[in-house]
Design a protein around this motif. Sequence first.
Motif, mmCIF file in Angstrom:
data_model
loop_
_atom_site.group_PDB
_atom_site.id
_atom_site.type_symbol
_atom_site.label_atom_id
_atom_site.label_comp_id
_atom_site.label_asym_id
_atom_site.label_seq_id
_atom_site.Cartn_x
_atom_site.Cartn_y
_atom_site.Cartn_z
ATOM 1 N N GLU A 155 -12.508 31.357 -15.499
ATOM 2 C CA GLU A 155 -12.080 32.733 -15.769
ATOM 3 C C GLU A 155 -10.935 33.166 -14.857
ATOM 4 N N GLN A 156 -10.784 32.485 -13.716
ATOM 5 C CA GLN A 156 -9.714 32.834 -12.776
ATOM 6 C C GLN A 156 -8.439 32.024 -13.000
ATOM 7 N N LEU A 157 -8.536 30.966 -13.800
ATOM 8 C CA LEU A 157 -7.361 30.132 -14.077
ATOM 9 C C LEU A 157 -6.658 30.629 -15.323
ATOM 10 N N PRO A 158 -5.327 30.555 -15.354
ATOM 11 C CA PRO A 158 -4.599 31.048 -16.523
ATOM 12 C C PRO A 158 -4.773 30.124 -17.725
ATOM 13 N N ALA A 159 -4.647 30.705 -18.901
ATOM 14 C CA ALA A 159 -4.698 29.899 -20.122
ATOM 15 C C ALA A 159 -3.494 28.964 -20.159
ATOM 16 N N PRO A 160 -3.607 27.810 -20.767
ATOM 17 C CA PRO A 160 -2.498 26.856 -20.816
ATOM 18 C C PRO A 160 -1.435 27.265 -21.829
ATOM 19 N N PRO A 197 -12.870 26.118 -0.629
ATOM 20 C CA PRO A 197 -13.264 25.600 -1.952
ATOM 21 C C PRO A 197 -12.397 24.416 -2.370
ATOM 22 N N PHE A 198 -12.942 23.605 -3.234
ATOM 23 C CA PHE A 198 -12.186 22.516 -3.844
ATOM 24 C C PHE A 198 -11.632 23.015 -5.172
ATOM 25 N N PRO A 199 -10.325 23.048 -5.320
ATOM 26 C CA PRO A 199 -9.761 23.584 -6.572
ATOM 27 C C PRO A 199 -9.903 22.588 -7.712
ATOM 28 N N ALA A 200 -9.884 23.108 -8.933
ATOM 29 C CA ALA A 200 -9.845 22.243 -10.104
ATOM 30 C C ALA A 200 -8.504 21.515 -10.134
ATOM 31 N N VAL A 201 -8.499 20.349 -10.726
ATOM 32 C CA VAL A 201 -7.275 19.548 -10.808
ATOM 33 C C VAL A 201 -6.563 19.861 -12.122
ATOM 34 N N ASP A 202 -5.380 20.446 -12.009
ATOM 35 C CA ASP A 202 -4.529 20.692 -13.175
ATOM 36 C C ASP A 202 -3.826 19.371 -13.495
ATOM 37 N N VAL A 203 -4.277 18.695 -14.511
ATOM 38 C CA VAL A 203 -3.833 17.323 -14.777
ATOM 39 C C VAL A 203 -2.336 17.258 -15.028
ATOM 40 N N ARG A 204 -1.806 18.166 -15.823
ATOM 41 C CA ARG A 204 -0.381 18.094 -16.172
ATOM 42 C C ARG A 204 0.509 18.419 -14.985
ATOM 43 N N ALA A 205 0.022 19.266 -14.078
ATOM 44 C CA ALA A 205 0.824 19.602 -12.898
ATOM 45 C C ALA A 205 0.721 18.523 -11.829
ATOM 46 N N ARG A 206 -0.384 17.795 -11.805
ATOM 47 C CA ARG A 206 -0.641 16.858 -10.727
ATOM 48 C C ARG A 206 -0.192 15.431 -11.041
ATOM 49 N N PHE A 207 -0.322 14.998 -12.292
ATOM 50 C CA PHE A 207 -0.144 13.590 -12.599
ATOM 51 C C PHE A 207 1.004 13.340 -13.572
ATOM 52 N N ALA A 208 1.684 12.239 -13.337
ATOM 53 C CA ALA A 208 2.781 11.852 -14.222
ATOM 54 C C ALA A 208 2.261 11.188 -15.492
ATOM 55 N N ALA A 209 1.281 10.306 -15.343
ATOM 56 C CA ALA A 209 0.698 9.647 -16.507
ATOM 57 C C ALA A 209 -0.384 10.560 -17.074
#
Length: 653
Positions: free
Chosen positions: A517-522, A276-288
């Motif tokens: 539903e499988q990803l944790p709340a922020p 599967p292609f995972p969703a992109v967690d923006v804050r974990a992946r990107f600096a800007a």
Amino acid sequence: MNTFVLNRHGRVVFPSNVMPELDLSTVETLEQLDSVIRRDFETKAPSGTEILGKVRTGAYATRYDLMRDVALNLFWANRFSITMYDKRPTRWADVPRTRDDVFLPVLRPWEDGETKIAAVEQAYPELPARWDAEVEDRVFGILFDVYGHRRHQATTLPAVKPTVAEFLEQSGALTFRLASYDPDHPVYSYDDIVDCSEDVPELEALHRWAMVLHNQYPWDRSQVELTEASRLRDDDWVVVFHPRDREVRGFLRRLRAGVPPRHAPAPRESRPPVRPFPAVDVRARFAARPRLEALVAVHGDQVCSNEDLIRNTAYNWSPMSAEEIAAKTGIRERRYSSLPLEELALQAAEGALARAGREPEEIGAVLVCTCTSSRLIPSLATYLCGQLGMHQVYAAYDVIAACAGMPYGVADATRLLQEVERPVLVVCAEKFSDKIGNVRTSRMIFGDGAAAMVVGPAPEGDDGDVDLLKTYASGPASEVNSILWPNPEFDNNITVFGPQVKALAGRYLTQMIEELEQLPAPEGREGSMMDAIDLIVPHQANKTMVVQLAERAGLSADQLYFDIDQVGNTSSASIPLAIHDAVRDGVITEPVRVFAPGFGAGAVAGYVVLRVDPAVVAVSTPAVPHEHGADAPAPPPSDETRSASEGMQEAFG
């Protein structure tokens, strides 16, 4: 002919719905043409024998029902002449004998024609009027003047008519003979047809049909007979057929040359990815971190209600009422734009820059999400750069992701931010009104509109507004090709194959919700990301369909916001337009976390989970032109017709 016009009553009219025009530039064989003709004419129209049978068995409940069948029969009887040829009465002595682009129809006498005509003439006055007896009598007079003078059998008409030389070689062949011809025989002008107005939408449509059918025989029909060539005198008039345009001439040349048709290769069986292609967690992946600096919407300036659609019922539509359209789609009106797509996009872009307080030279990239641009070079994005005075940007390109355009655009903008660390202008713009033609499913659903967003880098220490990004594409070939434009099988107009669209939308929406539903709340909150969603603003595809799919996936209808009942499906623009309308209507009154899923053409899908602060949305209320061009205010909605926005305000307190 495929766009809309406003008549002198201020009503929207679609000329192509009643004046048949086929684009034969992409038709290669008689078999392809026959399939189009069968679909649009033969399957919808009863034969004269069937009309006679229904009269004898009392199957007609009203005069309108009988008139509708008569009109459809006449469209069918003219199916090739009305779409491929111009009829030109010509003195027999002046008819060229050797040209290969001048034709004479070979006709057979109508079997039991007098009996069929008499049955209609006798049945009509015995039936009750459906709505307005005076109008129905007037329309019947036009229709019956054509039907009552019909002479030829319609079942055996060929698409390709014989040349005059070929006609003369056929012993006993019959064609039209006119004892006289008046070139000033009265016909209805284009303006007469467009400006037709009746209080009852169905009768207005039928009246237009009658006018067009009258114009198919611009001569004294009472003096027409079928005659052999040997009996024609030099001063007799015959009806010569000429190809109506260069596409028809080209089609006839291809048939004569025997050009073999092209066949597309068969698609392979689709297989899922290796993982599967995972969703992109923006804050974990990107600096800007991306921050939504502005959102601006531009609605279409013309309202097209469901009643307007019924007023424009095409000869190839099955019967459907305005209420049935609303029940099937959740749409009561859609908005069309008098502006070209480029100007719609430019207005939205200029508005977004102004709302964000940004100058054009501050922008690092421009992305335009659209699937309805006919501009290839330069791209619409680079066109906007030039119009906005941007001397240079890092990147400018169009994204063709159809109804997933907004999630795709925000995803690309987020990636570009990492490289340029400057705001990215994302414009979602669509103009469907001139790409639909007379395809009913598409006409029911699609509208025009644009929205633009400025996605800039958040200040140091600010988490930004985007939590998650996810894009998808492809699937079985049937889903990939579930929405097509241009589509040769439907005269190069946009077409929608409902079951396949529903299949891809259901597949993707279920997958999206399961992922959330499988990803944790922020922010360390309990529960899943789905639990942290304040509002779902889905692509406004078809309200009835999306609600059913959402409920099947475990959501309730009051979790979703819709404005589709007022604007229709605007594809890539639908999500940002809906976010704007949610702010305008008071559904979003403070910063909220929004889940915005999109899915559609090309089996493309995607979602973004983002924070929407109503302060960045430039709220606009489009002027609504009165249906009849007056300045009278629209009546307040009743409890039965209240907007989706009012229901959302209750649902979200």
